[in-house]
Design an enzyme around this catalytic site. Structure first.
Site, PDB file in Angstrom:
ATOM      1  N   ILE A 139       0.885  -1.175   0.000  1.00  0.00           N
ATOM      2  CA  ILE A 139       0.000   0.000   0.000  1.00  0.00           C
ATOM      3  C   ILE A 139       0.920   1.221   0.000  1.00  0.00           C
ATOM      4  O   ILE A 139       1.867   1.287   0.799  1.00  0.00           O
ATOM      5  CB  ILE A 139      -0.986  -0.012   1.191  1.00  0.00           C
ATOM      6  CG1 ILE A 139      -1.887   1.240   1.171  1.00  0.00           C
ATOM      7  CG2 ILE A 139      -0.300  -0.137   2.523  1.00  0.00           C
ATOM      8  CD1 ILE A 139      -3.106   1.116   2.096  1.00  0.00           C
ATOM      9  N   ALA A 140       0.669   2.119  -0.911  1.00  0.00           N
ATOM     10  CA  ALA A 140       1.553   3.287  -1.016  1.00  0.00           C
ATOM     11  C   ALA A 140       0.817   4.457  -1.645  1.00  0.00           C
ATOM     12  O   ALA A 140       0.001   4.277  -2.551  1.00  0.00           O
ATOM     13  CB  ALA A 140       2.783   2.943  -1.851  1.00  0.00           C
ATOM     14  N   GLU A 173       2.310  -7.606   6.592  1.00  0.00           N
ATOM     15  CA  GLU A 173       3.543  -7.395   7.345  1.00  0.00           C
ATOM     16  C   GLU A 173       3.910  -5.922   7.263  1.00  0.00           C
ATOM     17  O   GLU A 173       3.648  -5.275   6.244  1.00  0.00           O
ATOM     18  CB  GLU A 173       4.720  -8.199   6.759  1.00  0.00           C
ATOM     19  CG  GLU A 173       4.732  -9.656   7.180  1.00  0.00           C
ATOM     20  CD  GLU A 173       4.066 -10.538   6.144  1.00  0.00           C
ATOM     21  OE1 GLU A 173       3.868 -10.051   5.007  1.00  0.00           O
ATOM     22  OE2 GLU A 173       3.744 -11.690   6.464  1.00  0.00           O
ATOM     23  N   ASN A 178       7.984   1.342  10.976  1.00  0.00           N
ATOM     24  CA  ASN A 178       7.007   2.116  10.192  1.00  0.00           C
ATOM     25  C   ASN A 178       5.772   2.452  11.027  1.00  0.00           C
ATOM     26  O   ASN A 178       4.716   1.830  10.926  1.00  0.00           O
ATOM     27  CB  ASN A 178       6.615   1.341   8.928  1.00  0.00           C
ATOM     28  CG  ASN A 178       5.875   2.217   7.923  1.00  0.00           C
ATOM     29  OD1 ASN A 178       5.399   3.310   8.261  1.00  0.00           O
ATOM     30  ND2 ASN A 178       5.773   1.733   6.699  1.00  0.00           N
ATOM     31  N   TYR A 185      -3.029   0.921  10.307  1.00  0.00           N
ATOM     32  CA  TYR A 185      -3.551  -0.446  10.430  1.00  0.00           C
ATOM     33  C   TYR A 185      -4.260  -0.648  11.775  1.00  0.00           C
ATOM     34  O   TYR A 185      -5.310  -1.289  11.848  1.00  0.00           O
ATOM     35  CB  TYR A 185      -2.418  -1.467  10.283  1.00  0.00           C
ATOM     36  CG  TYR A 185      -1.640  -1.342   8.991  1.00  0.00           C
ATOM     37  CD1 TYR A 185      -2.277  -0.957   7.811  1.00  0.00           C
ATOM     38  CD2 TYR A 185      -0.272  -1.592   8.930  1.00  0.00           C
ATOM     39  CE1 TYR A 185      -1.570  -0.821   6.627  1.00  0.00           C
ATOM     40  CE2 TYR A 185       0.445  -1.462   7.752  1.00  0.00           C
ATOM     41  CZ  TYR A 185      -0.211  -1.076   6.605  1.00  0.00           C
ATOM     42  OH  TYR A 185       0.487  -0.939   5.436  1.00  0.00           O
TER      43      TYR A 185
HETATM   44  C1  LIG Z   1       1.367   4.519   4.984  1.00  0.00           C
HETATM   45  C2  LIG Z   1       0.728   5.413   3.907  1.00  0.00           C
HETATM   46  C3  LIG Z   1       0.118   4.539   2.811  1.00  0.00           C
HETATM   47  C4  LIG Z   1      -0.391   6.261   4.563  1.00  0.00           C
HETATM   48  O1  LIG Z   1      -1.023   7.005   3.535  1.00  0.00           O
HETATM   49  P1  LIG Z   1      -1.584   8.497   3.752  1.00  0.00           P
HETATM   50  O2  LIG Z   1      -2.430   8.818   2.589  1.00  0.00           O
HETATM   51  O3  LIG Z   1      -0.476   9.425   4.050  1.00  0.00           O
HETATM   52  O4  LIG Z   1      -2.443   8.303   5.085  1.00  0.00           O
HETATM   53  P2  LIG Z   1      -3.829   9.014   5.449  1.00  0.00           P
HETATM   54  O5  LIG Z   1      -3.740  10.465   5.193  1.00  0.00           O
HETATM   55  O6  LIG Z   1      -4.936   8.275   4.803  1.00  0.00           O
HETATM   56  O7  LIG Z   1      -3.870   8.767   7.032  1.00  0.00           O
HETATM   57  C5  LIG Z   1      -4.476   7.585   7.554  1.00  0.00           C
HETATM   58  C6  LIG Z   1      -3.874   7.221   8.892  1.00  0.00           C
HETATM   59  O8  LIG Z   1      -2.474   6.930   8.746  1.00  0.00           O
HETATM   60  C7  LIG Z   1      -1.784   7.378   9.914  1.00  0.00           C
HETATM   61  N1  LIG Z   1      -0.901   8.487   9.563  1.00  0.00           N
HETATM   62  C8  LIG Z   1      -0.827   9.109   8.355  1.00  0.00           C
HETATM   63  N2  LIG Z   1       0.153  10.039   8.376  1.00  0.00           N
HETATM   64  C9  LIG Z   1       0.678  10.020   9.608  1.00  0.00           C
HETATM   65  C10 LIG Z   1       1.737  10.746  10.244  1.00  0.00           C
HETATM   66  N3  LIG Z   1       2.435  11.697   9.605  1.00  0.00           N
HETATM   67  N4  LIG Z   1       2.045  10.444  11.530  1.00  0.00           N
HETATM   68  C11 LIG Z   1       1.359   9.485  12.188  1.00  0.00           C
HETATM   69  N5  LIG Z   1       0.343   8.754  11.638  1.00  0.00           N
HETATM   70  C12 LIG Z   1       0.019   9.020  10.373  1.00  0.00           C
HETATM   71  C13 LIG Z   1      -2.850   7.835  10.890  1.00  0.00           C
HETATM   72  O9  LIG Z   1      -3.292   6.699  11.619  1.00  0.00           O
HETATM   73  C14 LIG Z   1      -3.942   8.291   9.944  1.00  0.00           C
HETATM   74  O10 LIG Z   1      -5.202   8.293  10.553  1.00  0.00           O
HETATM   75  P3  LIG Z   1      -5.666   9.652  11.302  1.00  0.00           P
HETATM   76  O11 LIG Z   1      -5.625  10.716  10.240  1.00  0.00           O
HETATM   77  O12 LIG Z   1      -7.048   9.333  11.774  1.00  0.00           O
HETATM   78  O13 LIG Z   1      -4.670   9.901  12.391  1.00  0.00           O
HETATM   79  C15 LIG Z   1       1.777   6.408   3.319  1.00  0.00           C
HETATM   80  O14 LIG Z   1       2.431   7.061   4.380  1.00  0.00           O
HETATM   81  C16 LIG Z   1       2.844   5.744   2.442  1.00  0.00           C
HETATM   82  O15 LIG Z   1       2.632   5.548   1.246  1.00  0.00           O
HETATM   83  N6  LIG Z   1       3.999   5.431   3.041  1.00  0.00           N
HETATM   84  C17 LIG Z   1       5.114   4.822   2.284  1.00  0.00           C
HETATM   85  C18 LIG Z   1       4.821   3.384   1.938  1.00  0.00           C
HETATM   86  C19 LIG Z   1       4.542   2.551   3.177  1.00  0.00           C
HETATM   87  O16 LIG Z   1       5.208   2.666   4.196  1.00  0.00           O
HETATM   88  N7  LIG Z   1       3.533   1.665   3.062  1.00  0.00           N
HETATM   89  C20 LIG Z   1       3.175   0.748   4.121  1.00  0.00           C
HETATM   90  C21 LIG Z   1       3.959  -0.498   3.973  1.00  0.00           C
HETATM   91  S1  LIG Z   1       3.490  -1.707   5.197  1.00  0.00           S
END
Ligand SMILES: CC(C)(COP(=O)(O)OP(=O)(O)OC[C@H]1O[C@@H](n2cnc3c(N)ncnc32)[C@H](O)[C@@H]1OP(=O)(O)O)[C@@H](O)C(=O)NCCC(=O)NCCS
Length: 243
Positions: A139-140, A173, A178, A185
């Site tokens: 997921i990214a 996983e 992270n 999750y």
């Molecule tokens: C993990 C990832 C997919 C989250 O996507 P995102 O669009 O930024 O996340 P969202 O804006 O939808 O936020 C959803 C939740 O993620 C968490 N979150 C997002 N950004 C965060 C931050 N900067 N700090 C802490 N928690 C965070 C929170 O739980 C948030 O829920 P909340 O807004 O109610 O607190 C993104 O950071 C990513 O692509 N990371 C790199 C790839 C990766 O690590 N993938 C996971 C592999 S297991």
């Protein structure tokens, strides 16, 4: 086929959120998306090697690749004055859109996604379906679009897909370091159930195994429903459409 549509612009409620004036839809990935999927993977997981063979994977019947896709011009409507009544095509009970719902759903129904122009893909989620388990393999979200609710939307779409395919649980996983992903999750009821020592090939970091409770249980469905409602209230109207 699961289709999830979300209406932007977004209300600003936290410092992490970015304002977006474009509508997004979640739809299954298609062959023309492959270069963007590879680009997003490279940005999000720069040390992953070998890279995912997206060209093969998007047509793998045991896998689901969903993308957050910026809708082409004309796919955006802000009207909610008329149209379909509240609608749940997937049994989740999620209320649908009215004007927005009608507009976007008819866009999908009249034209197969493949006939629509492929624009900007902001993120993806990949899920493998095993015997009784849906395993999220990736997921990214593009760095420029993070903090805008797209990661959450992709995750909830993947869980919804797992419900539709009658998976018992959803697993994944995640690197022990992270915390952003773990926080996402945990919000959706994933719990740490184990540790894979030196799981990641590049730097041998450990990975937590995280899994949900049975997703068909009334308790999980209720909490999922609450999260969907909260998502909609925070980010805007959402419609789930099964093709
Ligand atoms: C993990 C990832 C997919 C989250 O996507 P995102 O669009 O930024 O996340 P969202 O804006 O939808 O936020 C959803 C939740 O993620 C968490 N979150 C997002 N950004 C965060 C931050 N900067 N700090 C802490 N928690 C965070 C929170 O739980 C948030 O829920 P909340 O807004 O109610 O607190 C993104 O950071 C990513 O692509 N990371 C790199 C790839 C990766 O690590 N993938 C996971 C592999 S297991």
């Amino acid at each position: 086929m699961l289709r999830v549509v979300i209406e932007f612009p977004l209300p600003k409620t936290t410092s992490r959120q970015r304002e977006m004036a474009v509508p997004y839809a979640i739809r299954p990935a298609e062959a023309p998306d492959v270069p963007q999927l590879a680009e997003i993977e490279k940005e999000a997981f720069p040390t992953t090697w070998p890279s995912t063979p997206f060209k093969r994977e998007v047509s793998n019947s045991r896998a689901s690749y969903l993308v957050a896709w910026e809708l082409p011009p004309g796919g955006h409507s802000t009207s909610s004055a008329s149209g379909e009544p509240g609608h749940s095509a997937n049994g989740s009970g999620l209320p649908g859109l009215r004007g927005v719902w009608r507009r976007l759903v008819s866009l999908f129904q009249r034209e197969a996604p493949s006939s629509l122009p492929t624009n900007f893909i902001a993120g993806y989620v990949s899920t493998m379906f095993m015997t009784d388990e849906a395993h999220i393999t990736g997921i990214a979200v593009r760095e420029s679009r993070r903090g805008s609710g797209l990661g959450e939307l992709l995750l909830l779409a993947s869980i919804e897909m797992a419900m539709k395919r009658q998976s018992r649980v959803v697993t994944l996983e995640v690197r022990v370091s992270n915390q952003v992903a773990q926080s996402l999750y945990t919000k959706y009821g994933f719990k740490q159930v184990g540790l894979r020592k030196r799981y990641y090939a590049d730097d041998h970091e450990d990975g937590y195994i995280m899994t949900t409770d049975p997703i068909s249980s009334p308790a999980y469905r209720e909490s999922f429903q609450r999260l969907l409602e909260a998502y909609k209230a925070r980010w805007g109207e959402v419609a789930l459409v099964l093709g």
